[in-house]
Write an enzyme that holds these catalytic residues in place. Structure first.
Site: not given
Ligand code: NAD
Ligand code: DAU
Length: 332
Positions: A121-123, A148, A152
């Site tokens: 992630t960019d975080e 989190y 990562k």
């Molecule tokens: P998600 O929470 O939707 O899915 C995570 C999956 O991992 C789930 O299916 C869960 O059951 C599985 N999991 C959790 N713990 C596990 C374990 N111990 N063993 C096996 N499986 C397990 O997450 P996502 O949003 O799809 O993110 C996927 C990946 O992408 C993560 O590594 C996250 O850090 C990265 N990422 C997410 C975003 C975003 O915007 N969502 C952006 C950049 C990177």
């Molecule tokens: O940048 C990549 C990341 O993006 C991933 O690594 C994470 O897995 C993914 O969850 C996401 O993280 P964020 O914390 O940015 O996403 P989230 O959807 O939780 O929140 C997006 C923004 O919205 C953040 O600034 C918090 C805000 N927010 C979130 C929720 C759930 C609100 O204002 N209201 C809400 O109800």
């Protein structure tokens, strides 16, 4: 044709990746997923049994990981605890899955000399000021803010160490905020869409000026495939599609697209340590690997995502009440 082991393939990005791979390549896919609250077998429904199978198990289990890694050509590691708010309430599973799980996978790919791609992630780079013209690049120093993002960041550093010390054949990608179908309703965009469907006012943390750099999940996954095919071993690629928006404007757009007054939302408690702004410079990915986003229009991508949640209530309904009950405890 290759055999892919996809960890976390029952989650949001992973299930879209599996569908993308099955649609665009002749690879076979095995998903290893623990089916936590975030994993959903329904997200993998209807996939061809001759090219796809699901193994329910944890990336923290060394024997399962060892056996599956040995049996596949490439491991793509999506599995993680992924939600910042959860990591503030209970960091423990984040330490286990994100750090220990990555360690187990690295030990197995090292032992069996297998290609590994690490999804991150960019975080890991922390945040940028709202008025800073800079964006994150592959050379930005790590400075994570939350439990989190720090796990990562730690997992990325483990990968780098296994590359340098043991010659593991790995690449890393760090992507910005994804949106699209099959995203858990705890996350910002699906939470607000499903709130509006349920007649609940959307919830904006604090003043809502925080900026996220939105990318359609299919654009992320197409980039991951490009890196797996042609990325330079040992290297990191940033993935982003120039989609910066502040949270307030995203909520207003959701309300407009769903036919509601644009001010029909509530301000709720802010997230502790809330990162201000993320922004990705994806020049390396574009110039070295020729990747371009296919869905750069956020407004139309969001409209399609709203349509998907309207048409797939059976998918998200079972998780909605428990998610809102969790938020109610923190006044969010
Ligand atoms: P998600 O929470 O939707 O899915 C995570 C999956 O991992 C789930 O299916 C869960 O059951 C599985 N999991 C959790 N713990 C596990 C374990 N111990 N063993 C096996 N499986 C397990 O997450 P996502 O949003 O799809 O993110 C996927 C990946 O992408 C993560 O590594 C996250 O850090 C990265 N990422 C997410 C975003 C975003 O915007 N969502 C952006 C950049 C990177
Ligand atoms: O940048 C990549 C990341 O993006 C991933 O690594 C994470 O897995 C993914 O969850 C996401 O993280 P964020 O914390 O940015 O996403 P989230 O959807 O939780 O929140 C997006 C923004 O919205 C953040 O600034 C918090 C805000 N927010 C979130 C929720 C759930 C609100 O204002 N209201 C809400 O109800």
């Amino acid at each position: 044709m290759s055999s892919l082991l996809v960890t976390g393939g029952a989650g949001f990005i992973g299930c879209n990746f599996v569908r993308h791979v099955l649609d665009h390549t002749d690879h076979t896919v095995t998903v290893l997923d623990a089916l936590t609250y975030a994993g959903n077998e329904a997200s993998l429904a209807g996939l061809p049994a001759n090219r796809f199978r699901l193994v329910v198990g944890s990336v923290c289990d060394p024997s399962t990981v060892d056996e599956l890694v040995a049996d596949h050509d490439i491991t793509v590691h999506f599995a993680a605890e992924s939600h910042n708010d959860n990591s503030l309430n209970d960091p423990s599973p984040f330490i286990q899955t994100n750090l220990v799980g990555t360690f187990e996978l690295l030990q197995a790919v090292r032992k069996h000399d297998k290609r590994y791609h690490h999804i991150s992630t960019d975080e890991v780079y922390g945040d940028l000021e709202l008025d800073d013209p800079a964006k994150f690049t592959e050379n930005t120093p790590y400075n994570p803010s939350s439990p989190y993002s720090s796990t990562k960041a730690g997992s990325d550093l483990l990968v780098r160490a296994w590359v340098r010390s043991f010659g593991v054949r790995a690449t890393i990608s760090n992507c910005s905020n994804n949106y699209g179908p099959y995203q858990h309703v705890e996350k910002f965009i699906p939470r607000q869409i499903t709130n509006v469907i349920d007649g609940i006012r959307p919830k904006l943390y604090g003043a809502g000026l925080n900026v996220r750099d939105w990318i359609h999940v299919d654009d992320h996954n197409a980039a991951v495939l490009r890196i797996i095919d042609d990325g330079k071993l040992g290297e990191t690629y940033l993935i982003g599609a120039d989609g910066e928006e502040n949270n307030k404007s995203v909520i207003e757009l959701i309300l407009e697209l769903m036919g509601q007054p644009s001010d029909a939302y509530d301000h709720v408690n802010d997230r502790p340590g809330h990162d201000l702004r993320y922004a990705i410079d994806a020049t390396r990915l574009r110039t070295e690997l020729g990747w371009e986003p296919r869905f750069p229009d956020f407004r139309s991508g969001l409209a399609d995502t709203i349509d998907w949640y309207r048409a797939n209530e059976a998918w998200w309904r079972p998780m909605k009440a428990a998610t809102e009950a969790k938020y109610a405890k923190t006044g969010q």
